[in-house]
Structure formats: structure tokens, C-alpha cells
Design a protein around this motif. Structure first.
Motif, PDB file in Angstrom:
ATOM      1  N   LEU A 134       0.852  -1.201   0.000  1.00 36.02           N
ATOM      2  CA  LEU A 134       0.000   0.000   0.000  1.00 36.02           C
ATOM      3  C   LEU A 134       0.882   1.243   0.000  1.00 36.02           C
ATOM      4  N   ILE A 135       0.564   2.142  -0.930  1.00 31.54           N
ATOM      5  CA  ILE A 135       1.378   3.348  -1.086  1.00 31.54           C
ATOM      6  C   ILE A 135       0.485   4.569  -0.918  1.00 31.54           C
ATOM      7  N   ASN A 136       0.976   5.539  -0.159  1.00 26.62           N
ATOM      8  CA  ASN A 136       0.184   6.752   0.069  1.00 26.62           C
ATOM      9  C   ASN A 136      -0.036   7.489  -1.252  1.00 26.62           C
ATOM     10  N   PRO A 137      -1.316   7.611  -1.697  1.00 26.44           N
ATOM     11  CA  PRO A 137      -1.570   8.228  -3.013  1.00 26.44           C
ATOM     12  C   PRO A 137      -1.580   9.754  -2.961  1.00 26.44           C
ATOM     13  N   LEU A 138      -1.510  10.337  -1.768  1.00 23.44           N
ATOM     14  CA  LEU A 138      -1.662  11.794  -1.667  1.00 23.44           C
ATOM     15  C   LEU A 138      -0.303  12.495  -1.729  1.00 23.44           C
ATOM     16  N   PRO A 139      -0.264  13.683  -2.350  1.00 22.73           N
ATOM     17  CA  PRO A 139       0.994  14.434  -2.423  1.00 22.73           C
ATOM     18  C   PRO A 139       1.340  15.015  -1.050  1.00 22.73           C
ATOM     19  N   LYS A 140       2.629  15.327  -0.876  1.00 19.59           N
ATOM     20  CA  LYS A 140       3.056  15.951   0.392  1.00 19.59           C
ATOM     21  C   LYS A 140       2.868  17.456   0.263  1.00 19.59           C
ATOM     22  N   THR A 141       1.628  17.906   0.390  1.00 20.80           N
ATOM     23  CA  THR A 141       1.363  19.344   0.268  1.00 20.80           C
ATOM     24  C   THR A 141       0.770  19.864   1.569  1.00 20.80           C
ATOM     25  N   GLU A 142       0.828  21.180   1.709  1.00 24.45           N
ATOM     26  CA  GLU A 142       0.281  21.812   2.908  1.00 24.45           C
ATOM     27  C   GLU A 142      -1.212  21.479   3.043  1.00 24.45           C
ATOM     28  N   GLU A 143      -1.914  21.490   1.904  1.00 21.13           N
ATOM     29  CA  GLU A 143      -3.351  21.240   1.915  1.00 21.13           C
ATOM     30  C   GLU A 143      -3.653  19.856   2.500  1.00 21.13           C
ATOM     31  N   VAL A 144      -2.896  18.851   2.056  1.00 19.87           N
ATOM     32  CA  VAL A 144      -3.110  17.484   2.542  1.00 19.87           C
ATOM     33  C   VAL A 144      -2.799  17.401   4.035  1.00 19.87           C
ATOM     34  N   VAL A 145      -1.686  18.017   4.428  1.00 16.87           N
ATOM     35  CA  VAL A 145      -1.293  17.958   5.843  1.00 16.87           C
ATOM     36  C   VAL A 145      -2.356  18.629   6.722  1.00 16.87           C
ATOM     37  N   LEU A 146      -2.894  19.763   6.239  1.00 16.07           N
ATOM     38  CA  LEU A 146      -3.909  20.459   7.039  1.00 16.07           C
ATOM     39  C   LEU A 146      -5.191  19.629   7.144  1.00 16.07           C
ATOM     40  N   ALA A 147      -5.547  18.939   6.038  1.00 13.20           N
ATOM     41  CA  ALA A 147      -6.724  18.056   6.085  1.00 13.20           C
ATOM     42  C   ALA A 147      -6.458  16.917   7.068  1.00 13.20           C
TER      43      ALA A 147
END
Ligand code: HEC
Length: 209
Positions: free
Chosen positions: A90-103
Motif C-alpha cells: 500500500l502506497i500513500n496516493p496523496l501528495p506531500k502538500t500543505e493542503e493534505v497535511v492540514l486536512a
């Protein structure tokens, strides 16, 4: 005079009058209740969701999904008994962005903080009486892949229940991005410290302007 009325109207005149009167029933003004014609659907009996109802398939007011159905957007989880498989594939599909981290932060503070605490030290407000969870800053969890952490959120682990029903897979991945930020914050490299100092100074300069 009779010829002046168009044929269809004279032919169906009686039913026109009838229909018009019927439709005007709804327009009875003021406080008077209109006459209800066949009110069965409007006044259906309200069943309480937790109540026993012998006539329903599962004998309770709250209907269960029919056997064999799955919710829209459902993805089966093939690693239920296989944490190593989850860790590997399983691989994290989300980018390492501020938006993702805040969510991820928002969801972490909703679902995880009560037990794991704001910094992931295992000191959330329900501990004690709830048994203290291990810290996220152990070497073990630092070395776990995102897939391995996803596995814990999805199926639970010993005393920790599964959060699959409450948290969508995408949100679980976002939480993991935030968890990594918590880990970094507890264990920053010299470069991280420099970058943080620079960011703070830049913000201060912007504010002073
Ligand atoms: C009801 C309290 C509770 C909540 C809420 C909770 N956990 Fe846990 N968690 C625990 C406990 C207790 C353990 C240790 C389980 C064990 O003994 O193996 C644990 C273990 C873990 C572990 C494994 C740590 C290790 O060292 O083995 C991870 C990762 C984790 N939780 C992440 C999360 C995340 C992410 C959330 C939010 C989605 C969450 N937990 C919500 C109680 C909780």
C-alpha cells in the motif's frame, strides 16, 4: 351562443369544472385545513430507528442494507489478516502538500487526538482511564511504512478499534501525512531547524511591513 363555445370545452365542460374545484381544494385560505384526499402517504406511521418492529426484515426500525450489498465507492481491503502485505504494497496516493497535511491535521484532531494526544505521545485526554497508547515517536513507528500505519487505522490493533467505518481511505492517508509531520516535529534534523527558523523570520518580516 352555444356554437361560440369550442367543442372540446363543451364536451368536457363538466369534468373541467370538476377538476378546477378539485384543484382549488388546496387553496382554502386562512386557518382552515384543506380537505385531504387519500392522506395515507402524508400521514405514514413514524417508526423510531431503535424500535423493535416485528414486521420488518431485521425486526428493527432502522433498515439494514440488503445482504451482499456494499456502499457506493466501497473498496475492499485485502490485507485484513496481512499487516506485512499492507506495509509492502500500500502506497500513500496523496501528495506531500500543505493542503493534505492540514486536512490530515483536522481529521487527526477529530479522531485520534483523544487517545494519542496533540503531539502523538500517547497522552490524550481520555488517558487514563483508557490505557496509554504507545508514542508515534518510537523507532518502530518511525520505520513503519505509510501502508503499515494505514493498516492499523483500517483494522485496528488490540485495544485500538478499527476506524474504517468513520474515516474514508483518502482521509486515512491524509492523517498519515500529518502523523509524519508530528514525527518530524519531535525529531527535527539540523536542516529542518534552519528551514523552520528561516520560515519564522520571513513571516515576521512580512508582518512588520
Ligand atoms: C480509543 C483510543 C484510540 C484512538 C481514538 C486511536 N487510537 Fe491508535 N492506538 C490506541 C491504542 C491503545 C494503541 C495500542 C494498541 C496495542 O496495544 O497494540 C494504539 C496504537 C496505534 C498505532 C500503533 C502504534 C504502535 O507502536 O504499535 C498507530 C499507528 C495508531 N494507533 C494510530 C492511530 C490513528 C492514526 C488514530 C486516528 C485515526 C488512532 N490511532 C486512534 C488507541 C487509540
Amino acid at each position: 351562443m352555444k356554437n361560440w363555445i369550442p367543442a372540446p370545452v363543451s364536451r368536457y365542460g363538466a369534468s373541467f369544472v370538476g377538476m378546477t374545484l378539485f384543484m382549488l381544494q388546496g387553496c382554502v385560505g386562512g386557518n382552515k385545513t384543506a380537505w385531504e384526499y387519500m392522506p395515507d402517504m402524508a400521514n405514514s406511521p413514524a417508526i423510531k430507528s431503535q424500535k423493535m418492529v416485528a414486521s420488518l426484515p431485521h425486526h428493527r426500525g432502522m433498515l439494514m442494507p440488503p445482504d451482499g450489498t456494499v456502499p457506493r465507492g466501497y473498496e475492499p481491503y485485502p490485507y485484513k489478516e496481512d499487516p506485512e502485505g499492507a506495509a509492502k504494497f500500500l502506497i500513500n496516493p496523496l501528495p506531500k502538500t500543505e493542503e493534505v497535511v492540514l486536512a490530515g491535521e483536522k481529521a487527526y484532531n477529530t479522531y485520534c487526538i483523544v487517545c494519542h494526544g496533540a503531539k502523538g505521545l500517547g497522552d490524550g485526554p481520555v488517558v487514563p482511564p483508557f490505557p496509554k497508547p504507545p508514542s508515534f515517536h518510537s523507532e518502530k513507528v518511525q520505520n513503519w511504512t505509510d501502508g503499515r500505519i494505514f493498516h492499523v487505522i483500517t483494522v485496528g490493533q488490540n485495544l485500538m478499534p478499527s476506524y474504517a467505518a468513520q474515516i474514508e481511505p483518502q482521509t486515512r492517508w491524509a492523517i498519515i501525512r500529518y502523523l509524519r509531520v508530528l514525527q518530524l516535529a519531535q525529531n527535527p534534523s539540523p536542516e529542518d531547524r534552519d528551514a523552520y527558523r528561516e520560515m519564522k523570520e520571513a513571516r515576521k518580516k512580512k508582518k512588520d511591513k
